[in-house]
Motif scaffolding. Structure first.
Motif, PDB file in Angstrom:
ATOM      1  N   ARG A   1      -1.028  -5.283   3.766  1.00 41.66           N
ATOM      2  CA  ARG A   1      -0.998  -4.165   2.817  1.00 41.66           C
ATOM      3  C   ARG A   1       0.360  -3.475   2.898  1.00 41.66           C
ATOM      4  O   ARG A   1       1.099  -3.621   3.884  1.00 41.66           O
ATOM      5  CB  ARG A   1      -2.106  -3.164   3.144  1.00 41.66           C
ATOM      6  CG  ARG A   1      -2.014  -2.634   4.569  1.00 41.66           C
ATOM      7  CD  ARG A   1      -2.896  -1.426   4.817  1.00 41.66           C
ATOM      8  NE  ARG A   1      -2.890  -1.029   6.223  1.00 41.66           N
ATOM      9  CZ  ARG A   1      -1.921  -0.312   6.794  1.00 41.66           C
ATOM     10  NH1 ARG A   1      -0.864   0.086   6.091  1.00 41.66           N
ATOM     11  NH2 ARG A   1      -1.993   0.020   8.075  1.00 41.66           N
ATOM     12  N   PRO A   2       0.695  -2.667   1.891  1.00 42.38           N
ATOM     13  CA  PRO A   2       1.909  -1.870   1.998  1.00 42.38           C
ATOM     14  C   PRO A   2       1.817  -0.873   3.147  1.00 42.38           C
ATOM     15  O   PRO A   2       0.715  -0.421   3.508  1.00 42.38           O
ATOM     16  CB  PRO A   2       1.983  -1.143   0.647  1.00 42.38           C
ATOM     17  CG  PRO A   2       1.119  -1.931  -0.269  1.00 42.38           C
ATOM     18  CD  PRO A   2       0.028  -2.504   0.588  1.00 42.38           C
ATOM     19  N   PRO A   3       2.933  -0.509   3.749  1.00 45.82           N
ATOM     20  CA  PRO A   3       2.899   0.497   4.817  1.00 45.82           C
ATOM     21  C   PRO A   3       2.378   1.835   4.314  1.00 45.82           C
ATOM     22  O   PRO A   3       2.560   2.200   3.143  1.00 45.82           O
ATOM     23  CB  PRO A   3       4.370   0.608   5.240  1.00 45.82           C
ATOM     24  CG  PRO A   3       4.994  -0.670   4.805  1.00 45.82           C
ATOM     25  CD  PRO A   3       4.289  -1.058   3.550  1.00 45.82           C
ATOM     26  N   ARG A   4       1.731   2.555   5.229  1.00 52.73           N
ATOM     27  CA  ARG A   4       1.337   3.935   4.969  1.00 52.73           C
ATOM     28  C   ARG A   4       2.232   4.819   5.828  1.00 52.73           C
ATOM     29  O   ARG A   4       2.215   4.710   7.062  1.00 52.73           O
ATOM     30  CB  ARG A   4      -0.137   4.152   5.326  1.00 52.73           C
ATOM     31  CG  ARG A   4      -1.093   3.270   4.529  1.00 52.73           C
ATOM     32  CD  ARG A   4      -2.550   3.487   4.929  1.00 52.73           C
ATOM     33  NE  ARG A   4      -3.423   2.535   4.258  1.00 52.73           N
ATOM     34  CZ  ARG A   4      -4.299   1.745   4.876  1.00 52.73           C
ATOM     35  NH1 ARG A   4      -4.432   1.819   6.202  1.00 52.73           N
ATOM     36  NH2 ARG A   4      -5.051   0.897   4.196  1.00 52.73           N
ATOM     37  N   LEU A   5       3.003   5.657   5.168  1.00 52.91           N
ATOM     38  CA  LEU A   5       3.976   6.484   5.883  1.00 52.91           C
ATOM     39  C   LEU A   5       3.444   7.900   6.064  1.00 52.91           C
ATOM     40  O   LEU A   5       2.772   8.433   5.180  1.00 52.91           O
ATOM     41  CB  LEU A   5       5.294   6.523   5.099  1.00 52.91           C
ATOM     42  CG  LEU A   5       5.922   5.178   4.745  1.00 52.91           C
ATOM     43  CD1 LEU A   5       7.293   5.391   4.139  1.00 52.91           C
ATOM     44  CD2 LEU A   5       6.001   4.242   5.932  1.00 52.91           C
ATOM     45  N   PRO A   6       3.731   8.492   7.219  1.00 50.85           N
ATOM     46  CA  PRO A   6       4.589   8.017   8.304  1.00 50.85           C
ATOM     47  C   PRO A   6       3.891   7.171   9.365  1.00 50.85           C
ATOM     48  O   PRO A   6       4.534   6.704  10.294  1.00 50.85           O
ATOM     49  CB  PRO A   6       5.084   9.310   8.930  1.00 50.85           C
ATOM     50  CG  PRO A   6       3.925  10.246   8.769  1.00 50.85           C
ATOM     51  CD  PRO A   6       3.316   9.917   7.422  1.00 50.85           C
ATOM     52  N   ALA A   7       2.578   6.946   9.236  1.00 54.46           N
ATOM     53  CA  ALA A   7       1.826   6.338  10.326  1.00 54.46           C
ATOM     54  C   ALA A   7       2.357   4.967  10.725  1.00 54.46           C
ATOM     55  O   ALA A   7       2.331   4.602  11.908  1.00 54.46           O
ATOM     56  CB  ALA A   7       0.353   6.237   9.933  1.00 54.46           C
TER      57      ALA A   7
ATOM     58  N   SER B   1      15.131   5.524   0.668  1.00 50.59           N
ATOM     59  CA  SER B   1      14.394   4.291   0.928  1.00 50.59           C
ATOM     60  C   SER B   1      12.887   4.506   0.985  1.00 50.59           C
ATOM     61  O   SER B   1      12.116   3.718   0.425  1.00 50.59           O
ATOM     62  CB  SER B   1      14.842   3.683   2.259  1.00 50.59           C
ATOM     63  OG  SER B   1      16.202   3.328   2.236  1.00 50.59           O
ATOM     64  N   THR B   2      12.466   5.565   1.648  1.00 50.45           N
ATOM     65  CA  THR B   2      11.026   5.765   1.815  1.00 50.45           C
ATOM     66  C   THR B   2      10.342   6.129   0.501  1.00 50.45           C
ATOM     67  O   THR B   2       9.124   5.968   0.373  1.00 50.45           O
ATOM     68  CB  THR B   2      10.727   6.842   2.869  1.00 50.45           C
ATOM     69  OG1 THR B   2      11.233   8.107   2.431  1.00 50.45           O
ATOM     70  CG2 THR B   2      11.347   6.473   4.207  1.00 50.45           C
ATOM     71  N   MET B   3      11.109   6.595  -0.478  1.00 50.90           N
ATOM     72  CA  MET B   3      10.551   6.939  -1.781  1.00 50.90           C
ATOM     73  C   MET B   3      10.738   5.829  -2.814  1.00 50.90           C
ATOM     74  O   MET B   3      10.274   5.959  -3.945  1.00 50.90           O
ATOM     75  CB  MET B   3      11.194   8.229  -2.294  1.00 50.90           C
ATOM     76  CG  MET B   3      10.864   9.465  -1.485  1.00 50.90           C
ATOM     77  SD  MET B   3       9.127   9.941  -1.598  1.00 50.90           S
ATOM     78  CE  MET B   3       9.032  10.458  -3.316  1.00 50.90           C
ATOM     79  N   TRP B   4      11.407   4.739  -2.456  1.00 49.62           N
ATOM     80  CA  TRP B   4      11.828   3.743  -3.451  1.00 49.62           C
ATOM     81  C   TRP B   4      10.650   2.971  -4.035  1.00 49.62           C
ATOM     82  O   TRP B   4      10.570   2.778  -5.240  1.00 49.62           O
ATOM     83  CB  TRP B   4      12.838   2.787  -2.822  1.00 49.62           C
ATOM     84  CG  TRP B   4      13.382   1.756  -3.753  1.00 49.62           C
ATOM     85  CD1 TRP B   4      13.171   0.410  -3.709  1.00 49.62           C
ATOM     86  CD2 TRP B   4      14.238   1.981  -4.884  1.00 49.62           C
ATOM     87  NE1 TRP B   4      13.852  -0.220  -4.727  1.00 49.62           N
ATOM     88  CE2 TRP B   4      14.507   0.724  -5.467  1.00 49.62           C
ATOM     89  CE3 TRP B   4      14.800   3.121  -5.461  1.00 49.62           C
ATOM     90  CZ2 TRP B   4      15.322   0.569  -6.588  1.00 49.62           C
ATOM     91  CZ3 TRP B   4      15.608   2.976  -6.577  1.00 49.62           C
ATOM     92  CH2 TRP B   4      15.863   1.717  -7.135  1.00 49.62           C
ATOM     93  N   ASP B   5       9.744   2.499  -3.191  1.00 52.51           N
ATOM     94  CA  ASP B   5       8.626   1.676  -3.647  1.00 52.51           C
ATOM     95  C   ASP B   5       7.442   2.584  -3.968  1.00 52.51           C
ATOM     96  O   ASP B   5       6.965   3.320  -3.104  1.00 52.51           O
ATOM     97  CB  ASP B   5       8.258   0.672  -2.547  1.00 52.51           C
ATOM     98  CG  ASP B   5       7.222  -0.343  -2.998  1.00 52.51           C
ATOM     99  OD1 ASP B   5       6.273   0.032  -3.710  1.00 52.51           O
ATOM    100  OD2 ASP B   5       7.355  -1.522  -2.633  1.00 52.51           O
ATOM    101  N   PRO B   6       6.894   2.514  -5.196  1.00 52.22           N
ATOM    102  CA  PRO B   6       5.805   3.424  -5.557  1.00 52.22           C
ATOM    103  C   PRO B   6       4.540   3.213  -4.735  1.00 52.22           C
ATOM    104  O   PRO B   6       3.727   4.124  -4.605  1.00 52.22           O
ATOM    105  CB  PRO B   6       5.562   3.123  -7.039  1.00 52.22           C
ATOM    106  CG  PRO B   6       6.147   1.767  -7.270  1.00 52.22           C
ATOM    107  CD  PRO B   6       7.301   1.660  -6.334  1.00 52.22           C
ATOM    108  N   ALA B   7       4.370   2.020  -4.142  1.00 51.39           N
ATOM    109  CA  ALA B   7       3.184   1.774  -3.324  1.00 51.39           C
ATOM    110  C   ALA B   7       3.290   2.377  -1.938  1.00 51.39           C
ATOM    111  O   ALA B   7       2.304   2.420  -1.204  1.00 51.39           O
ATOM    112  CB  ALA B   7       2.944   0.267  -3.203  1.00 51.39           C
ATOM    113  N   VAL B   8       4.478   2.861  -1.601  1.00 54.48           N
ATOM    114  CA  VAL B   8       4.740   3.329  -0.242  1.00 54.48           C
ATOM    115  C   VAL B   8       5.188   4.786  -0.221  1.00 54.48           C
ATOM    116  O   VAL B   8       5.018   5.487   0.774  1.00 54.48           O
ATOM    117  CB  VAL B   8       5.826   2.435   0.412  1.00 54.48           C
ATOM    118  CG1 VAL B   8       6.222   2.936   1.780  1.00 54.48           C
ATOM    119  CG2 VAL B   8       5.338   0.986   0.504  1.00 54.48           C
ATOM    120  N   ALA B   9       5.712   5.268  -1.308  1.00 50.17           N
ATOM    121  CA  ALA B   9       6.520   6.483  -1.379  1.00 50.17           C
ATOM    122  C   ALA B   9       5.990   7.656  -0.566  1.00 50.17           C
ATOM    123  O   ALA B   9       4.850   8.090  -0.730  1.00 50.17           O
ATOM    124  CB  ALA B   9       6.678   6.900  -2.838  1.00 50.17           C
ATOM    125  N   ALA B  10       6.852   8.140   0.316  1.00 47.30           N
ATOM    126  CA  ALA B  10       6.579   9.335   1.118  1.00 47.30           C
ATOM    127  C   ALA B  10       7.895   9.826   1.685  1.00 47.30           C
ATOM    128  O   ALA B  10       8.807   9.035   1.945  1.00 47.30           O
ATOM    129  CB  ALA B  10       5.602   9.035   2.243  1.00 47.30           C
TER     130      ALA B  10
END
Length: 338
Positions: free
Chosen positions: A104-110, A241-250
């Protein structure tokens, strides 16, 4: 993506002679430089370049990526290289077949500590002698090389229709980056002892998958090279970078970034951690400028470089570009090192 052409080429390989059109599953387009097609039931994904982000011709681009996947796989956090489909009339950029990562895509920040451990697996691989590093890039001074890349890409700041306040702030930051090297004379006299390792380069969190065991896998080695691991650490955790991918953005907090750095340090040799530590702050600025100057290029040329992207993805990218170049966003990000 010409699926019949891809199928025709695949079925010429003995391992895939029984494939049918129903076995090819195009995956949603996430990035700007590759299409991906799953080979159902085979544990394999075809990675089909759309264009080379580093300006290589199709054959050189494919050979570069194949080498990167083969070398990085030893670390156990990247897909295995399965086969190379050479460029030809029906598949102009060729393709790589790589092992499928189920995750799955990463869940940030975990999941940032898991990403740190995946990067550490690259960074602690044995460094080959210089003569054995090609075709992967291996600049003698990767910090100077990154600054030179920023200088080249910064020309797009003048043509990307940026607000004057944003343009002025970027000029200030670029001037500061030119002089912001820890403990080194300026100008630098080579050879300089720098921590150099295999690095992923394009290590924004959207290029990772998290498997069922919580392990992070880095999936995009197009730009892998031998360079400064501090640049990877910056790129993985910066707002751009952390906001770049909509599936990950945080957006990460300073505490999140500190925990990410701590997880990486715990997973690499102590001497490497000590060598990288003084570079963490200055390389955040430089890597941020590397990302923004690339984004300025994309703002100007993106639709030409990667035509046919889904409207939803294009809209997301435009929104990200608008955000990162806002003067207030620039001010918020640069507080990390000011």
């Amino acid at each position: 993506m010409d699926l019949p052409a891809l199928l025709s080429i695949l079925t010429r390989l003995p391992a895939f002679s029984g494939l049918t059109a129903a076995d090819l599953e195009p995956l949603p387009l996430k990035g700007v430089a590759h299409d991906h097609v799953r080979l159902r039931g085979r544990g394999v994904v075809a990675r089909v370049p759309r264009w080379s982000q580093v300006g290589l011709d199709p054959a050189a681009n494919l050979a570069y990526q194949a080498t990167a996947f083969a070398r990085a796989a030893v670390g156990g956090h990247t897909p295995e290289l399965v086969a190379v489909l050479e460029p030809g009339p029906t598949l102009p950029m060729g393709a790589l077949l790589v092992g499928e990562i189920v995750g799955r895509p990463p869940r940030l920040p975990a999941d940032m500590p898991a990403i740190a451990r995946a990067l550490a697996a690259l960074h602690r691989l044995p460094l080959p002698p210089p003569a054995e590093r090609p075709p992967l890039a291996s600049p003698a001074d990767p910090v100077a090389a990154t600054l030179a890349l920023v200088e080249r890409q910064a020309a797009y700041f003048d043509t990307a229709d940026l607000a004057p306040a944003a343009r002025a702030r970027l000029a200030e930051e670029l001037e500061a980056a030119r002089r912001d090297r820890p403990d080194l004379p300026m100008p630098v006299t080579l050879p300089v002892t720098l921590p150099i390792t295999l690095v992923g380069t394009d290590v924004h969190p959207g290029n990772f998958l998290i498997d069922a065991a919580g392990k992070a896998w880095f999936t995009d080695l197009e730009k892998a090279q031998y360079g400064h691991p501090g640049i990877d650490l910056a790129h993985a955790s910066l707002y751009t970078s952390t906001m770049w991918d909509p599936a990950v953005a945080a957006a990460l907090s300073p505490g999140d970034v500190a925990a990410f750095h701590a997880a990486w340090e715990a997973a690499v040799p102590a001497d490497l951690a000590a060598a990288v530590r003084p570079w963490l702050r200055p390389l955040r600025r430089l890597t941020w400028l590397r990302s923004l100057s690339w984004m300025a290029r994309w703002k100007v040329e993106g639709e030409r470089l990667s035509p046919g992207m889904p409207a939803e993805l294009c809209a997301h990218l435009r929104a990200r570009l608008d955000d990162v170049f806002r003067p207030d966003t620039i001010d918020r990000v640069r507080q990390e090192w000011r």
